[in-house]
Motif scaffolding. Structure first.
Motif, short mmCIF file in Angstrom:
data_model
loop_
_atom_site.label_atom_id
_atom_site.label_comp_id
_atom_site.label_asym_id
_atom_site.label_seq_id
_atom_site.Cartn_x
_atom_site.Cartn_y
_atom_site.Cartn_z
N UNK A 681 55.12 -17.80 -4.07
CA UNK A 681 54.67 -16.45 -3.70
C UNK A 681 54.14 -16.48 -2.27
N UNK A 682 54.50 -15.50 -1.47
CA UNK A 682 54.02 -15.45 -0.09
C UNK A 682 52.58 -14.96 0.02
N UNK A 713 50.69 -1.18 2.22
CA UNK A 713 51.17 -1.35 3.60
C UNK A 713 51.74 -2.75 3.83
N UNK A 714 51.19 -3.77 3.19
CA UNK A 714 51.53 -5.15 3.57
C UNK A 714 52.29 -5.93 2.51
N UNK A 715 52.30 -5.49 1.26
CA UNK A 715 53.01 -6.22 0.22
C UNK A 715 54.51 -6.09 0.40
N UNK A 720 52.65 -11.08 -5.05
CA UNK A 720 52.16 -10.87 -6.41
C UNK A 720 50.97 -9.94 -6.31
N UNK A 721 51.03 -8.80 -7.02
CA UNK A 721 50.00 -7.77 -6.93
C UNK A 721 49.32 -7.62 -8.29
N UNK A 752 57.30 -5.40 -5.10
CA UNK A 752 56.44 -6.55 -5.40
C UNK A 752 56.37 -6.81 -6.89
N UNK A 753 56.15 -8.07 -7.25
CA UNK A 753 55.88 -8.43 -8.65
C UNK A 753 54.45 -7.99 -8.96
N UNK A 754 54.30 -7.13 -9.97
CA UNK A 754 53.03 -6.44 -10.17
C UNK A 754 52.57 -6.50 -11.62
N UNK A 755 51.28 -6.77 -11.79
CA UNK A 755 50.61 -6.63 -13.08
C UNK A 755 49.61 -5.49 -12.93
#
Length: 896
Positions: A681-682, A713-715, A720-721, A752-755
């Motif tokens: 993940x970055x 803005x940055x993801x 991973x959010x 983004x990969x988000x939970x």
């Protein structure tokens, strides 16, 4: 201006009339006008005038006074031998402290004893073990900027105690702020063009000489240490920041030590010879963690005020045996890796050490004997090390061959590389063994530190002193026999030297060659010409021996300092071994597994894969009696999980658990799970928990919106959010609208990969409409009116929020609970788009608009014009901040 700083006004008016000593104090205060000057007078550090009054109050010491021909001045002193504890209090009060020591002995030269500032102590330039709060790095930072097509902001970081020196830059102030948060400097040096905006509130900001930030001068400064800066650094901003930081470190060292030089303009320079490496890095080379993520994931500090201090990720991972290893492990956590090859190299080492119990345990025991080499060699190079420091270095070198032996049969490449990097420094160890006694005293000027046989001249002087003392030991018996005085004694004191003491009744028996030296009440003390001659021989030999010992010790210390780069390289290798052993120890003890690291795709749009079976929260499982494992399955086509369930069911723990497992995998650690497959993940973003910034004029909701704006803005596709209860700081309708808009934006635009944990159950319906979204919920059960949490995650949406039941479990009074139940029942047919009661059916609202509407076409209780504008909003195309602005405007219309 603070009266404790700068030259005292009362003295400044009469500067030329002051006594030489007081003039010295005045001039040092003028030169170091941003620091509180501690001025050595004998065994005390004194302060005068306003500084004395301030220190007397802060340190709770007696305020006295000193008088000279120009007047009487307030004076406060602290003992030199116990100065560190007082200096620590001054630092905590926000002062910088300039320590002015006597640099010559009284009587060495006519006139006043010379004094000079030997160190300037600030929160970021601490080198004394007594003042450093922990074994972790203590950084001082410098910020500088440079104009160009895109203005660049640079950050330089230096740990003066260890010599670690880092630099980076970015066109984004937010990126530099993230790096500041990552390294958490104690102090920041800023130039004339820096506002210090990226700095946290608890960081001391130090404006420094603007000329030190000038590009030409900074280039020259860096060149003197590391060579041509253009080959090391990326751009003018980094050069300016690094050059200024080097000058500030020299300034903090003071100007009275042997390494002091002067520039052409007469500026004192005090080179820090142990600064041998400058490392330029790009933040994008590591997994990015901003201040919010560091805090939310509890890497180094617990979020809860009353939480255990070790209830952090570092707290459960740190089984290191040395300060070196502890610092390395913290740095790995600050900067997890991105490249699979580097991650796999660490994992190979951890796997081998996990499987070899004997090797792991023996290495851990050996590493217990490793001293903090980075700080040791720093003190040695700064000429502040004593003989015990050299012996500590020698004792560390003594265990290196054994560590190498235990790594001799290593299979993995990384452990074999480390074995080769473990230089035993046999020549340095032999030098210290030969030169320094095994148990030396702390003081280095009073003898007893150089080993017998190291220097022939010293041995001769010691022999002379020893023979003379033996002659004196025999003198008492000989003189008793010669004089017949049985009570005769031979003694010594520092004032009168050696003497022969005879009691008054025996004075008639004193021989004629006795010369009276001192008269006491009941006795007389005498000296003979031969005794005086022997005394001169003994004292002279001892003084010359002490002086020679000090010279020899300084030569040895200097010779060791010349090997600073070899010692630092050894320290780095030992730190790495210790950190790897720590990770292996935790993996073996707590049943962690090796994660599978998937190769990074060149195309960011390919997204991430996070597959975890039986995952556990590494911190929570260590602080709770039992823990329910849960898995995670996220992929490019299943990358947004909407998680529902009541409070206390485990949503926040689960999300942090996934993030921490990913982070641990990229550190190169095994992870608490049955199995794990991770794409690097970055960046990890978090919006978890409620907080406010009242001092900054921001409410809880505004802080939430600011953090969300940063995420949106940055993801990107490799982020991973984690989002927890977004939108709860405003009305239900507003919160649902914002939460829905964010969900759609993350899915459609960001990728983004988000939970996303939420009580806004309509989002579960939205998840059914978005191709890459899916729903999860935490299982609960009601038994006899009480809710039972199973803490198990399952597919699909929760059937309710169980808020009333949770309130019951929390001990809310029964009458309040009952009234709540009544209201839930009354409103069951009139939901506002928020959380559902336990009996509500989320499917019954699947076809309703996302903003609840009344039967007459207007929003319930809302004027038609406002309702019309509200319905016309295209929420899917608004950012959260834009949505918030529109909602605020509509709310004002309602109020009007």
């Amino acid at each position: 201006m603070d009266s404790a700083l700068g030259p005292p006004e009362a003295m400044a008016e009469k500067r030329d009339e002051l006594t030489p000593m007081m003039r010295q104090y005045h001039d040092l205060c003028a030169r170091y006008d941003d620091a509180l000057v501690l001025f050595q007078v004998g065994d005390f550090y004194e302060t005068f005038c306003g500084a004395a009054e301030r220190t007397a109050r802060l340190l709770e010491v007696t305020l006295t006074s000193r008088e000279d021909s120009t007047g009487e001045y307030p004076m406060t002193g602290i003992p030199v031998d116990n100065a560190e504890s007082y200096i620590e209090e001054l630092l905590e009060a926000g002062y910088r402290v300039a320590v002015a020591d006597q640099i010559e002995e009284p009587g060495e030269s006519p006139g006043v004893v010379e004094r000079a500032v030997t160190r300037v102590i600030t929160p970021g330039t601490l080198t004394e073990d007594e003042l450093l709060a922990s074994d972790d790095n203590n950084f001082v930072a410098a910020l500088a900027s440079a104009d160009g097509a895109e203005p660049t902001l640079a950050l330089a970081l230096l740990d003066v105690s260890t010599g670690d020196f880092l630099a980076t830059s970015s066109t984004s102030a937010e990126a530099i702020a993230d790096e500041v948060s990552r390294f958490d400097p104690s102090e920041a040096v800023v130039g004339p063009d820096s506002s210090g905006d990226p700095l946290p509130d608890d960081c001391m900001v130090t404006p420094f000489d603007p000329d030190a930030f000038a590009l030409e001068r900074a280039t020259e400064t860096i060149s003197e240490y590391f060579g041509e800066p253009d080959t090391l650094l990326a751009g003018d901003a980094e050069i300016r920041a690094c050059g200024a930081l080097l000058e500030y470190a020299e300034y903090a060292r003071g100007g009275a030590e042997s390494g002091t030089d002067e520039d052409a303009d007469g500026t004192a320079r005090n080179r820090l010879e142990y600064l041998t490496h400058l490392t330029r890095y790009d933040p994008r080379e590591y997994l990015l963690l901003d201040a919010v993520a560091l805090r939310s994931l509890e890497l180094f500090e617990p979020r809860a005020v009353r939480a255990r201090e070790d209830a952090t990720l570092i707290g459960v991972l740190d089984e290191t045996a040395s300060a070196l290893g502890g610092r390395a492990l913290r740095d790995w956590l600050r900067r997890p890796l991105l490249e699979p090859d580097r991650i796999e190299a660490r994992l190979d080492a951890v796997e081998e050490l996990t499987g070899s119990v004997q090797t792991r345990e023996h290495l851990h025991e050996l590493l217990r004997d490793v001293y903090d080499l980075e700080r040791l060699i720093g003190r040695i190079s700064r000429e502040r090390a004593n003989a015990r420091d050299l012996r500590s270095l020698r004792d560390t070198l003594a265990v290196v061959p054994e560590i190498r032996d235990w790594l001799a049969d290593a299979d993995c490449a990384r452990l074999r590389e480390l074995r080769e990097e473990l230089d035993p420094l046999a020549d340095v160890r032999e030098l210290i063994d030969d030169a320094v006694v095994s148990d030396p005293p702390i003081e280095i000027t009073e003898g007893g530190i150089v080993a017998e046989g190291y220097d022939a001249d010293l041995d001769d002087l010691r022999g002379t002193a020893r023979d003379g003392k033996q002659w004196i030991d025999d003198l008492e018996a000989n003189e008793r026999e010669r004089t017949g005085i049985d009570s005769l004694k031979v003694g010594y004191n520092s004032v009168h030297g050696y003497y022969i003491e005879v009691t008054n009744p025996n004075l008639d028996s004193v021989p004629e060659d006795y010369q009276r030296r001192q008269t006491l009440k009941n006795s007389e003390r005498f000296v003979t010409p031969e005794l005086k001659e022997r005394e001169d021989e003994i004292v002279g030999a001892e003084e010359r021996a002490d002086e020679l010992e000090y010279e020899l010790f300084c030569e040895v210390r200097s010779a060791v300092a010349d090997e600073v780069e070899r010692v630092q390289a050894l320290a780095d290798a030992l730190a790495t071994v210790d950190a790897l052993v720590s990770l292996a120890t935790v993996a073996a003890q707590y049943d962690y597994c090796r994660p599978e690291i998937t190769a990074r795709s060149e195309e960011a749009s390919d997204g991430l894969e996070i597959g975890i079976e039986g995952g556990r929260h590494p911190v929570v499982e260590r602080t709770q009696e039992s823990f329910v494992p849960n898995g995670a399955a996220l992929s490019p086509d299943r990358r947004l999980a909407v998680i529902t369930g009541p409070n206390m069911s485990g949503k926040s723990t689960y999300m942090r658990q996934v993030a921490q497992i990913v982070l641990l995998a990229q550190v190169g650690s095994f992870v608490p799970a049955e199995s794990a497959r991770i794409s690097p993940v970055d960046r990890i973003f978090t919006r978890v928990g409620a907080s406010d910034d009242i001092a900054g004029g921001r409410s809880t909701f505004m802080v939430e919106m600011d953090e969300l704006a940063t995420i949106l803005r940055e993801a990107d596709e490799r982020s991973l959010v984690l989002l927890d209860e977004v939108g709860r700081g405003t009305s239900t309708a507003d919160g649902l609208a914002i939460a829905q808009a964010i969900t759609e934006h993350l899915h459609d635009e960001v990728g983004a990969t988000t939970l996303f944990a939420t009580h806004h159950h309509p989002l579960t319906e939205l998840a059914d409409e978005l191709p890459a979204a899916f729903t999860l919920h935490f299982e609960v059960e009601q038994r006899e009116g009480e809710v039972v949490f199973h803490h198990e995650i399952a597919p699909g949406a929760a059937t309710g929020s169980y808020g009333v039941e949770v309130a019951t479990a929390a001990g809310v009074p029964e009458d309040v609970v009952e009234r709540s139940r009544e209201l839930v029942a009354e409103n069951a047919d009139e939901p506002e788009g928020g959380g559902l009661g336990p009996q509500a059916d989320p499917q019954s609202r699947a076809d309703e608009p996302r903003v609840p509407a009344s039967t007459d076409g207007g929003c319930q209780g809302v004027p038609d014009d406002v309702a019309s504008e509200l319905r016309s909003l295209e929420l899917a195309h608004l950012t959260p901040v834009e949505a918030l602005t529109e909602l605020d405007r509509l709310q004002r219309l309602l109020e009007e």
